[in-house]
Design a protein around this motif. Structure first.
Motif, PDB file in Angstrom:
ATOM      1  N   PHE A 292       0.850  -1.187   0.000  1.00 13.57           N
ATOM      2  CA  PHE A 292       0.000   0.000   0.000  1.00 13.57           C
ATOM      3  C   PHE A 292       0.886   1.236   0.000  1.00 13.57           C
ATOM      4  N   LEU A 293       0.707   2.116  -0.989  1.00 13.86           N
ATOM      5  CA  LEU A 293       1.590   3.287  -1.094  1.00 13.86           C
ATOM      6  C   LEU A 293       1.507   4.225   0.116  1.00 13.86           C
ATOM      7  N   PRO A 294       0.325   4.449   0.737  1.00 16.41           N
ATOM      8  CA  PRO A 294       0.311   5.318   1.923  1.00 16.41           C
ATOM      9  C   PRO A 294       1.239   4.786   3.031  1.00 16.41           C
ATOM     10  N   ASP A 295       1.259   3.421   3.163  1.00 18.30           N
ATOM     11  CA  ASP A 295       2.140   2.827   4.180  1.00 18.30           C
ATOM     12  C   ASP A 295       3.598   3.114   3.835  1.00 18.30           C
ATOM     13  N   VAL A 296       3.913   3.033   2.524  1.00 20.69           N
ATOM     14  CA  VAL A 296       5.310   3.248   2.093  1.00 20.69           C
ATOM     15  C   VAL A 296       5.724   4.676   2.436  1.00 20.69           C
ATOM     16  N   LEU A 297       4.847   5.656   2.167  1.00 18.44           N
ATOM     17  CA  LEU A 297       5.187   7.053   2.427  1.00 18.44           C
ATOM     18  C   LEU A 297       5.395   7.280   3.935  1.00 18.44           C
ATOM     19  N   ARG A 298       4.497   6.698   4.741  1.00 20.99           N
ATOM     20  CA  ARG A 298       4.664   6.863   6.202  1.00 20.99           C
ATOM     21  C   ARG A 298       5.976   6.249   6.663  1.00 20.99           C
ATOM     22  N   TRP A 299       6.265   5.062   6.087  1.00 21.32           N
ATOM     23  CA  TRP A 299       7.507   4.370   6.488  1.00 21.32           C
ATOM     24  C   TRP A 299       8.722   5.229   6.120  1.00 21.32           C
ATOM     25  N   ARG A 300       8.702   5.846   4.919  1.00 25.08           N
ATOM     26  CA  ARG A 300       9.839   6.674   4.503  1.00 25.08           C
ATOM     27  C   ARG A 300       9.918   7.925   5.373  1.00 25.08           C
ATOM     28  N   ALA A 301       8.783   8.519   5.694  1.00 25.07           N
ATOM     29  CA  ALA A 301       8.775   9.727   6.529  1.00 25.07           C
ATOM     30  C   ALA A 301       9.355   9.409   7.913  1.00 25.07           C
ATOM     31  N   HIS A 302       9.175   8.144   8.323  1.00 26.73           N
ATOM     32  CA  HIS A 302       9.666   7.739   9.638  1.00 26.73           C
ATOM     33  C   HIS A 302      11.157   7.407   9.599  1.00 26.73           C
ATOM     34  N   THR A 303      11.581   6.642   8.539  1.00 29.55           N
ATOM     35  CA  THR A 303      12.978   6.151   8.519  1.00 29.55           C
ATOM     36  C   THR A 303      13.943   7.158   7.906  1.00 29.55           C
ATOM     37  N   THR A 304      13.538   7.837   6.799  1.00 31.18           N
ATOM     38  CA  THR A 304      14.455   8.816   6.156  1.00 31.18           C
ATOM     39  C   THR A 304      13.698  10.117   5.964  1.00 31.18           C
ATOM     40  N   PRO A 305      13.362  10.816   7.084  1.00 29.56           N
ATOM     41  CA  PRO A 305      12.471  11.984   6.953  1.00 29.56           C
ATOM     42  C   PRO A 305      13.030  13.071   6.042  1.00 29.56           C
ATOM     43  N   GLU A 306      14.338  13.299   6.030  1.00 32.65           N
ATOM     44  CA  GLU A 306      14.882  14.442   5.276  1.00 32.65           C
ATOM     45  C   GLU A 306      15.330  14.073   3.862  1.00 32.65           C
ATOM     46  N   HIS A 307      15.066  12.831   3.464  1.00 29.78           N
ATOM     47  CA  HIS A 307      15.483  12.416   2.106  1.00 29.78           C
ATOM     48  C   HIS A 307      14.610  13.118   1.068  1.00 29.78           C
ATOM     49  N   PRO A 308      15.239  13.873   0.126  1.00 31.86           N
ATOM     50  CA  PRO A 308      14.401  14.603  -0.847  1.00 31.86           C
ATOM     51  C   PRO A 308      13.830  13.651  -1.898  1.00 31.86           C
ATOM     52  N   LEU A 309      12.519  13.768  -2.132  1.00 30.76           N
ATOM     53  CA  LEU A 309      11.878  12.927  -3.160  1.00 30.76           C
ATOM     54  C   LEU A 309      11.629  13.703  -4.449  1.00 30.76           C
ATOM     55  N   PHE A 310      11.249  14.991  -4.310  1.00 31.38           N
ATOM     56  CA  PHE A 310      10.855  15.754  -5.507  1.00 31.38           C
ATOM     57  C   PHE A 310      11.505  17.129  -5.540  1.00 31.38           C
ATOM     58  N   LEU A 311      11.888  17.543  -6.770  1.00 29.88           N
ATOM     59  CA  LEU A 311      12.343  18.923  -7.018  1.00 29.88           C
ATOM     60  C   LEU A 311      11.492  19.428  -8.180  1.00 29.88           C
ATOM     61  N   LEU A 312      10.895  20.616  -8.042  1.00 28.43           N
ATOM     62  CA  LEU A 312      10.103  21.157  -9.155  1.00 28.43           C
ATOM     63  C   LEU A 312      10.822  22.378  -9.716  1.00 28.43           C
ATOM     64  N   LEU A 313      11.022  22.396 -11.068  1.00 30.83           N
ATOM     65  CA  LEU A 313      11.739  23.522 -11.691  1.00 30.83           C
ATOM     66  C   LEU A 313      10.744  24.439 -12.402  1.00 30.83           C
ATOM     67  N   ASN A 314      11.102  25.745 -12.443  1.00 28.40           N
ATOM     68  CA  ASN A 314      10.304  26.647 -13.283  1.00 28.40           C
ATOM     69  C   ASN A 314      11.064  26.935 -14.574  1.00 28.40           C
ATOM     70  N   ALA A 315      10.499  27.821 -15.413  1.00 28.27           N
ATOM     71  CA  ALA A 315      11.085  28.066 -16.743  1.00 28.27           C
ATOM     72  C   ALA A 315      12.510  28.589 -16.657  1.00 28.27           C
ATOM     73  N   LYS A 316      12.873  29.261 -15.565  1.00 29.26           N
ATOM     74  CA  LYS A 316      14.232  29.804 -15.461  1.00 29.26           C
ATOM     75  C   LYS A 316      15.226  28.752 -14.988  1.00 29.26           C
ATOM     76  N   GLY A 317      14.707  27.566 -14.640  1.00 33.12           N
ATOM     77  CA  GLY A 317      15.594  26.524 -14.131  1.00 33.12           C
ATOM     78  C   GLY A 317      15.773  26.615 -12.630  1.00 33.12           C
ATOM     79  N   THR A 318      15.020  27.514 -11.978  1.00 31.66           N
ATOM     80  CA  THR A 318      15.115  27.647 -10.512  1.00 31.66           C
ATOM     81  C   THR A 318      14.238  26.589  -9.862  1.00 31.66           C
ATOM     82  N   VAL A 319      14.692  26.064  -8.720  1.00 35.46           N
ATOM     83  CA  VAL A 319      13.876  25.098  -7.986  1.00 35.46           C
ATOM     84  C   VAL A 319      12.811  25.897  -7.242  1.00 35.46           C
TER      85      VAL A 319
END
Length: 1500
Positions: free
Chosen positions: A905-932
């Motif tokens: 179950f994906l919700p369980d996976v997200l909770r597990w990751r939030a618990h074990t590796t809370p600061e691990h970055p999953l997503f970066l969103l860029l705009n047209a200038k290439g800025t995060v």
């Protein structure tokens, strides 16, 4: 010979009636009497002396005017304003013919043809009312397709670009109640209905089971009709001319004659030149001609040097560039060259840098090795100049030195200087140019001996005597104008009065006035000149033609010159013209003069005529037409053969066997007075100048070779020669031969003066599908309306069909004065043809008739007796073909099942990751200038999701299982909202937000998905909330019926009490809605088990771990794009760099920059992103390199698609960005569909994707035949990536549902743990669900449950694969042999035509290649007609060029006849977010008249 239907020819009119008629004509031309009054008075005058023509309607009789001349008179032709210049016109006049055409049309019942529709802006010169009126509206056309099932859904309104899925597989392409719910009684469909009525095609047979190789695909060859006429006469004998006159004290050579007359009779006039007012500007005496020619010869040989070497040596070729108004300078230059031993090559004066045929003339000059051109001061001033002031270099011309022949530029020779004249022997005396049917220009070399022999033969045949006066209206630079007016005249010390073309245009009577003034004994004209002089009534009374003993009609060989001769005689007999004076002649550039009619005082037999059956002529047989038939051709004789010549008629094709006496063939001449060769072209010279005619037994008829004249004809009674056409104008259609001039004449007999210009009609043939097709092009009058022109075109088609029994393939009208002109008026046919084939003709009206003309298509495929699935399997086993099935790697071998259970179950996976590796970055969103702009670590995402879940349960009061629509732009809010829904047990539905600039078409789709998915709540952002409730939105949809709308921008920080845990993995996780390319909206259900299985397969294939970074430039709303954007990072823990595709509109390089910046090994994009990069960055790779973009890090770049891989695009992308380090084999494609969003995906390991070449014709029969790269009909297909772990694929028959062998094309069926579990629609279409999601094979393994993808494809083992010989397959270790899946196309989109299965993309690829202005193309069928929509990237007035090119290319490459060609603006073909064409929406838009097309052509 009483000519049928033309009583005036049979009954000579009394002089007083003729006088009254002439006065009547004058009144009409001055505008003193109406056309109606004229007709009445004329009928009265004629009633007394002419019985009504038999078999012709009296009203037609009245319409068809007395004589060739009179018919052509425009109601107000003033004397000073004759008809515009035309070289080919009056040859086409015949009253009999006009009446025949009118009667044929009267017999025809007017078939209602759909008129093409044209956008108002394109009607350059049409009146306001000329736009197509809405046709009477019909109900839906009859169903001419097979097996249609119609479903009607409440949710079909046109603009929303979607409808609920409800059409069984394989039939979606032809539902008559269209996919957008468009009523089909629009104007377009009524026109198509008219088109169907004109075609009346039989019903199409269904597909057949087995494909037979090439021979069945071959075109049908027209079999000769057993009842066709065959020649029955005896074999002809060679016809001998009278012996050359002996004992005459002729000068030994032409130059000797010049010297003799120049020294003994220096004052005798040689040539008089006239100005445009008809005044004599200069009379050249023989003395002057001799002295000036000597002066020029001396200058040429002694005063021209380069590097102290003489520029010219005897035998060199020199170009003569003189205008038609300066015969004196030309004659001096011509004889100057002959005296100097040089070879003159007369050519036309180039007026612009781009004259018609100018490039070919340049080729001739180059091949003759010409470096010097002679011209006059005045002419040189008028030539186009370069910036330096020098004469410009014309396209394709060699560099030339220009020498002026005016006296002041020449040097006087010493007194005793005599030229080294070489005026005997076999070397060429001069070279005349000729343009062949194909447009190439050749030089015809005439030797000195032939030149002299020709002059002597003409003198003998025409009875020329010393000091006679000859009036010459012809071009003196070539052909009869040169032979009579420049050469023979000097031999006989004649006086030539040369009438320039410009004078004829200003005063058509000028030549007759000069005959009268100079008491000329002979005149040299074309039938056109005789016709023109009839138009000028005013001056006719004061002239007398009694001095003429010979009126030589140079184009008397043209079958249509007869009416001009008759009409001329009718009018001028009362002015002293004797009937026996008219002497038609026949000539050709190769054989010079072939035959000429002699007056009785020179011993000629009486003239004769023949009324021949057109049908017989088309089979090459002479049949005198005794019955009252409409299709006849009346021809006059062109006299007897020349003195000293032998003539025979041989078969046109193959061995030159002698023809029978009643057979038409090519006339051949053996004589000392013919040309000798095509200069520098030995191969074709042998064929033409050294033909040896043979008898039926194969014995040569003579020991001397014959020259082919290019004239088609026969020998009639009294040994008279008859010519019925030219080889250059011959068009062979099927087994019949037609003459271009005959078809021009028929077209002109259809009320010509109202719509087109008389002499501006061109007919030629173009090869399409291995046969000649007739094309007719005419210049349209500016005042003709669209309807009138279209009616005229339809009538021309009917007339040609009726009289010649042949179809016209294409009829085009172009604006006035736009056809390329030949030097002296007339149309440059080969250049016109070239422009037509290159799409450069720019017509303003086009009518194509491929349905009627193309009779050699392969037979449609017939249904064979049904072959059951069991027989198929046995057949494949016997043939040694394996059953086409394959699977990805086994999941069990790859991963322990314990982890799989933990990650169910994906919700369980997200909770597990939030618990074990809370600061691990999953997503970066860029705009047209290439800025995060935003990032999400595991804990951030988890907390955001909790807040959303709390809002849903508290604010929206939703319970588990409720459906929630997520309407977000691509970004992290969407991901957080998705997991928020899962946290509280709601079912998310991702929806693309409406486009603010285009609410009318995008908002209805959003509304529809919200309604169909039964969403209880809409989650979105504040700007979108405002948009959904705006005034503009209210105009598009009912805004009062939105469910609860929550914006998630400012929701309070709350924790959810408990995270929802689904009771079983089969519970619904989310709904995936997407609009298919056929316009059907389908939502599929994804369970938690399928969701985690999908993520696991992708993780294993792409080797995704928390330490990896991948870059994604995809839309996150459905299919694999959604899974990669929202699901995979959470499951695998890798970091996703998100690049929203809309940002690329302001910065194209954003995605590639991000890949380079973040060193992404794996990246995903869509075709539209790849195309944007290829187009926008193709030329900027160097700039990108300086900015530090480096793509060498990429292991695999995958295009997410639900279609056949676009090889051309992926290859050009790879090539373009190779410079930035992109590895050659990095680019690949994925394949998914509605039932399973990820079936194939290349991944990071594994062998490279392979490409095979298959026979496109076999594919139409559902067979797969591998061929070599580059072989004809080969189509490259590349595999769609590797089959994912846990996925099984089989190829099944679309109808019997039996398994197929790997040489078959069939439907791809898939079985995998991540298949969707079914459709989610309002109706819950149970039957459809069972059909698509739980299909079973009808034979073999009947237990496995499969999902049907709706795509056709085939499987191959890689060792069988690589036909291109590229490395990739054979360098893979043997353990890595894999099954490659090749996707060919969507089953719903295939077109079933002529019993075969076509894929739209193949036809579209051909069409896009047809012309550089075609930006995009889409095809679909409508009531069994193929409709091609092309986007024009160019000027609107060039739109009609595309109609013929599109029709041609589809016929040639696919053996299909296009029914309708629609030309639209760029951007009209709708394309979805994945870059796929929405062909069904396009069809709906077309039928509802919503495309605003530039032009719609309905092919007949």
């Amino acid at each position: 010979m009483a000519e049928r239907g033309c009583p005036l020819e049979a009954v000579p009119l009394p002089p007083e009636v003729r006088e009254s008629l002439a006065e009547l004509e004058l009144e009409l031309s001055e505008g003193d009497i109406t056309q109606k009054g004229y007709e009445k008075k004329r009928a009265k005058l004629l009633a007394h002396c002419v019985p009504l023509a038999q078999g012709v309607d009296p009203s037609l009789q009245a319409e068809s005017r007395t004589s060739g001349s009179l018919q052509a008179t425009a109601p107000a032709a003033k004397q000073q304003k004759p008809r515009p210049s035309n070289a080919r016109d009056e040859r086409f006049r015949s009253d009999v013919h006009t009446e025949a055409v009118q009667a044929a049309l009267a017999r025809y019942k007017e078939r209602k043809m759909p008129m093409p529709s044209k956008r108002r802006s394109v009607l350059a010169h049409a009146p306001a009312g000329a736009c197509t009126p809405p046709a009477d509206l019909h109900s839906a056309p009859p169903d001419v397709t097979t097996g249609l099932v119609q479903h009607q859904h409440a949710h079909r309104e046109r603009p929303q670009l979607a409808s609920v899925r409800g059409v069984p597989r394989g039939c979606g392409g032809s539902v008559l109640e269209t996919a957008g719910g468009v009523p089909v009684n629009s104007r377009v469909s009524s026109k198509i209905q008219q088109l169907l009525n004109t075609l009346k095609r039989p019903k199409r047979p269904p597909l057949k089971e087995f494909f037979v190789d090439d021979f069945e695909e071959l075109l049908e060859v027209q079999q000769p009709d057993p009842s066709q006429p065959k020649p029955e006469g005896s074999q002809m004998v060679v016809l001998k001319g009278e012996p050359p006159a002996m004992g005459t004290d002729w000068p030994p050579s032409l130059l000797a004659a010049l010297q003799q007359w120049g020294t003994t009779q220096p004052k005798a006039p040689c040539l008089t030149a006239l100005d445009t007012a008809g005044k004599a500007v200069c009379t050249l005496t023989y003395g002057k001609l001799w002295s000036r020619s000597l002066k020029l010869a001396y200058t040429l040989l002694n005063k021209l040097t380069s590097k102290n070497e003489p520029l010219l040596k005897p035998g060199d070729r020199v170009a003569l560039v003189f205008p038609n108004s300066d015969p004196v300078a030309f004659m001096v230059a011509f004889y100057g060259c002959l005296l100097a031993g040089l070879v003159p090559v007369p050519i036309e004066v180039p007026l612009t840098r781009k004259d018609a045929g100018s490039q070919q003339v340049g080729f001739l000059l180059g091949s003759c090795g010409i470096t010097l051109a002679l011209t006059t001061d005045a002419c040189q001033k008028g030539l186009p100049k370069a910036q330096t002031g020098e004469v410009a270099t014309f396209k394709g011309w060699p560099p030339l030195t220009w020498l002026l022949v005016d006296g002041k530029h020449l040097t006087k020779p010493p007194r005793d200087w005599l030229p080294p004249a070489r005026d005997s022997g076999t070397g060429p005396a001069y070279i005349e140019y000729k343009t062949s049917k194909e447009g190439s220009t050749v030089g015809i070399a005439v030797p000195h001996a032939s030149l002299l022999a020709q002059c002597r033969a003409l003198t003998q045949a025409c009875g020329f005597s010393e000091a006679e006066t000859l009036t010459n209206v012809l071009d003196f630079k070539r052909d009869a104008g040169l032979w009579h007016g420049v050469l023979t005249s000097v031999l006989n010390r004649m006086h030539v009065v040369s009438i320039p073309y410009a004078l004829m245009k200003a005063n058509p009577l000028s030549w007759i006035q000069k005959v009268c003034a100079y008491k000329a004994r002979a005149a040299l004209v074309k039938s056109r000149d005789m016709h023109w002089s009839l138009l000028a009534q005013r001056g006719q009374r004061d002239v007398s033609l009694s001095s003429l003993r010979m009126l030589i009609v140079a184009d008397g060989a043209n079958p249509w010159s007869i009416s001009s001769c008759d009409a001329f005689l009718n009018v001028f007999q009362s002015r002293g013209l004797r009937p026996e004076v008219i002497c038609p002649c026949a000539s050709s550039p190769e054989a010079l003069t072939v035959a000429i009619r002699r007056p009785p005082d020179l011993g000629g037999p009486p003239p004769r005529r023949a009324v021949l059956s057109m049908s017989g002529l088309s089979h090459g047989v002479i049949r005198v037409d005794a019955e009252e038939k409409l299709s006849v051709l009346t021809v006059q004789d062109v006299g007897q053969v020349m003195p000293g010549a032998n003539v025979c008629v041989v078969k046109v094709e193959g061995t030159p066997y002698l023809c029978k006496t009643d057979e038409v063939g090519e006339i051949c001449v053996s004589s000392s007075a013919t040309a000798a060769a095509y200069y520098g072209l030995l191969g074709i010279t042998k064929n033409v100048f050294e033909t040896v005619p043979v008898t039926a037994g194969g014995a040569p008829v003579s020991d001397r070779p014959f020259t082919r004249t290019g004239l088609l004809g026969f020998i009639g009674p009294d040994d008279l020669v008859f010519v019925v056409g030219k080889l250059d104008g011959l068009m062979v259609v099927g087994v019949r031969r037609h003459n271009a001039d005959d078809i021009v004449a028929t077209a002109l007999a259809v009320e010509p003066m109202k719509f087109v210009y008389r002499g501006r009609v061109a007919v030629f043939s173009v090869p399409v599908l291995r046969e000649d097709r007739i094309v007719l092009v005419a210049e349209q009058r500016p005042d003709a309306s669209e309807e009138d022109s279209f009616r005229w075109m339809s009538r021309v088609l009917q007339a040609v069909d009726s009289i010649h029994q042949v179809g016209v393939y294409c009829l085009a009208l172009v604006p006035a004065n736009t056809l390329p002109k030949a030097p002296l008026g007339g149309i440059h046919i080969s250049e016109t043809k070239q422009r037509f084939l290159e799409g450069m003709l720019h017509p303003c009206n086009v009518l194509m008739c491929p349905h009627t003309c193309v009779t050699n298509l392969p037979k449609p495929r017939q249904k064979q007796p049904e072959v059951g699935p069991a027989s198929m399997i046995v057949g494949n086993l016997v043939a040694g073909k394996r059953i086409a099935q394959a699977s990805g790697r086994e999941l069990a071998h790859l991963e322990d099942s314990d982890q799989a259970r933990k990650f169910l179950f994906l919700p369980d996976v997200l909770r597990w990751r939030a618990h074990t590796t809370p600061e691990h970055p999953l997503f970066l969103l860029l705009n047209a200038k290439g800025t995060v702009t935003s990032t999400a670590t595991c804990i951030q995402l988890h907390k955001k999701a909790e807040r959303v879940a709390a809002a849903l349960t508290e604010k929206a009061q939703l319970s588990a299982g409720a459906h929630v629509a997520l309407v977000y732009p691509p970004g992290l809010d969407l991901i957080a909202a998705f997991y928020g829904c899962l946290y509280c047990g709601c079912v998310p539905v991702t929806v693309r937000p409406p486009h603010p600039q285009n609410l009318a078409t995008t908002l209805p789709t959003v509304k529809m998905i919200v309604e169909v998915s039964k969403s209880a709540c809409v989650l979105t952002t504040q700007p979108i909330v405002r948009l959904l409730r705006s005034k503009e939105a209210a105009a598009a949809v009912d805004v009062r019926t939105w469910p609860t709308i929550l914006d998630t921008d400012d929701i309070p920080k709350k924790k959810v009490a408990s995270i929802f845990r689904p009771p079983s993995p089969d519970v619904l996780a989310y709904l995936d809605f997407s609009v298919s390319t056929t316009g059907i909206l389908a939502g599929v259900k994804m369970s938690h088990a399928a969701t985690s299985a999908l993520c696991r397969s992708i993780k294993l294939q792409c080797e995704l771990y928390p330490s990896r970074q991948i870059a994604i430039c995809l839309d996150p709303y459905c299919g694999l794009g959604f899974a990669l954007w929202c699901l995979c990072s959470v499951y695998s823990g890798h970091q996703s760099v998100l690049v929203p595709p809309p940002e690329l509109e302001s910065n194209v390089s954003l995605w590639l920059w991000a890949v380079s910046q973040y060193r992404a090994r794996v990246t995903f994009c869509s075709y539209s992103v790849m195309e944007m990069c290829a187009r926008g960055l193709g030329a900027q790779t160097a700039v990108l390199r300086t900015k530090g973009v480096d793509l060498s890090c990429v292991r695999t770049c995958m295009v997410v698609a639900e279609e056949r891989p676009r090889i051309a695009l992926t290859q050009s992308f790879s090539k373009l960005f190779r410079d930035l380090g992109l590895p050659a084999r990095a680019v690949s494609t994925t394949f998914g569909c509605r039932v399973n969003v990820a079936i194939c995906l290349q991944g990071t390991a594994g062998p490279d994707p392979t490409t095979v070449y298959v026979d496109m014709r076999a594919l139409r029969h559902d067979r797969v035949r591998l061929v070599e790269r580059g072989s004809p009909h080969s189509l490259p297909l590349t595999e769609s990536g590797k089959i994912l772990p846990g996925v099984k694929v089989i190829i099944a028959h679309t109808e019997t549902r039996g398994p197929l062998g790997d040489s078959h094309l069939g439907e791809i069926w898939v079985s995998s743990p991540h298949n969707a579990t079914g459709y989610y629609t309002v109706y819950g279409e149970e039957g459809l669900h069972a059909d698509h999601f739980s299909a079973r094979l009808s034979f073999g393994d009947t237990q496995t449950v499969w999902a049907r993808t709706g795509f056709l494809g085939f499987l191959r083992r890689t060792e069988l694969t690589d036909a291109s010989g590229a490395p990739g397959s054979h360098c893979v270790p043997s353990t890595e042999r894999h099954d490659a899946l090749y996707v060919v196309g969507s089953l719903d989109e295939t077109l079933e035509l002529r019993g075969m299965r076509y894929h739209p993309i193949d036809i579209e690829t051909s069409v896009i290649r047809a012309h550089r202005s075609i930006a995009e193309c889409a095809v679909f069928t409508w009531t069994n007609l193929l409709v091609v929509v092309v986007e024009l990237d160019g000027l609107e007035q060039d739109a009609l060029d595309l109609v013929a090119l599109v029709t041609n290319v589809v016929l040639e490459e696919h053996h299909l006849v296009v029914g309708v060609v629609v030309i639209v603006d760029p951007g009209v073909v709708p394309i979805n977010s994945r870059g796929e064409k929405q062909r069904m929406h396009l069809r709906d838009g077309f039928l509802a008249d919503q495309l605003d097309p530039i032009y719609v052509a309905y092919n007949m």
